[in-house]
Scaffold this active site. Structure first.
Site, short mmCIF file in Angstrom:
data_model
loop_
_atom_site.label_atom_id
_atom_site.label_comp_id
_atom_site.label_asym_id
_atom_site.label_seq_id
_atom_site.Cartn_x
_atom_site.Cartn_y
_atom_site.Cartn_z
CG HIS A 37 -2.10 -8.64 23.42
ND1 HIS A 37 -3.17 -9.46 23.66
CD2 HIS A 37 -2.28 -8.14 22.17
CE1 HIS A 37 -3.98 -9.46 22.61
NE2 HIS A 37 -3.46 -8.67 21.69
N GLY A 147 2.86 -9.54 16.64
CA GLY A 147 3.10 -10.95 16.90
C GLY A 147 3.17 -11.75 15.60
#
Ligand code: PAF
Length: 280
Positions: A37, A147
């Site tokens: 993150h 991601g």
């Protein structure tokens, strides 16, 4: 940095950013933040005037109650992490704000959710496309960051944005891994040391796929057989799927011609992990 929990307040803040003609970078998360993150947050910080990070554990994308109940929570720690990365706002609504009584409108997608996780987790991607649409409508970002570990999610969201004419640039950043190769995931926190060790078979199997492909083996069945045997040899593993799919359509390919993805979902004890590598 401000922590905003109400949708109306978030929308008012967005209006003032838009009035100043500043760009908005957005990183949606479900909390339990890790370096994966952080890499999204850093890119978003560098590429935008304002950075908004959402932390919301979205119940509608969980097809398994245990998975939802056991998902790690650490809101205070997450807020500290986001503040350290110089975000402007954390948006952390509760479920009454997001799905108030009477909520009954969902965003669903065809085709792209028929394979990989979509096939095995009924309703999961409808939950994802619904929450992401809501968050995009509230935050109105110029760029949003995801991601590559959730490869199918990134393709589904790119298509959502294209199909529904949302003017948002979707950025997909490389998977961040521990030194031994395990892809970072909030769910890794649930693994005991023995399971953590077994989980290395996932990346091991993907590296095998990559090296077979590099030595010109293009037959998916042959590659998948090798990957399966690596994962089966590790303790505590149960395979959900091992697939080689076209990187755009996510359909299984029998032979690799063009951009493909080797994707894996494996239960390690009671924890389901996913990972993938692009083969091209
Ligand atoms: O990838 C995630 O953490 C979630 O699926 C997302 C995009 C934040 C939606 O809840």
């Amino acid at each position: 940095m401000d922590v905003i929990t109400k949708v109306k307040e978030m929308q008012t803040r967005v209006l003032s950013i838009k009035d100043r003609k500043e760009s908005i970078g957005f990183v949606p998360t479900m909390g339990a933040l890790h370096e994966g993150h952080v890499s999204l947050i850093r890119s978003a910080r560098n590429e935008n005037d304002e950075l908004i990070v959402s932390i919301y554990l979205n119940p509608t994308q969980f097809d398994n109650k245990d998975d939802f109940d056991n998902y790690p929570h650490q809101l205070d720690k997450d807020i500290e992490i986001v503040e350290r990365e110089n975000a402007d706002v954390v948006f952390a609504p509760d479920t009454e704000e997001i799905y108030p009584e009477g909520f009954c409108t969902y965003v669903t997608q065809g085709k792209l959710i028929d394979s990989l996780c979509g096939r095995l987790r009924p309703g999961h991607f409808n939950g994802v496309t619904t929450i992401v649409t809501k968050l995009f409508n509230i935050i109105r970002p110029d760029r949003a960051y995801f991601g590559q570990k959730d490869f199918q999610q990134s393709i589904v969201i790119k298509k959502l944005v294209a199909d529904l004419n949302m003017n948002i640039d979707i950025k997909v950043l490389p998977t961040v891994r521990d030194e031994d190769g395990l892809a970072l995931s909030s769910r890794n926190k649930r693994l005991n040391p023995e399971e953590r060790h077994s989980a290395l078979c996932i990346y091991g199997s993907l590296l095998k796929a990559k090296s077979m492909f590099a030595s010109n083996i293009k037959d998916s069945k042959e590659i998948i057989e090798e990957m399966t045997s690596i994962i089966k040899k590790a303790k505590h593993t149960r395979i959900d799927y091992i697939s080689i799919v076209n990187a755009h359509t996510l359909e299984d390919v029998s032979s690799i011609n063009g951009k493909a993805v080797a994707a894996v979902a494996v239960w390690i004890g009671n924890t389901r992990l996913i990972d993938n590598l692009i083969l091209e």
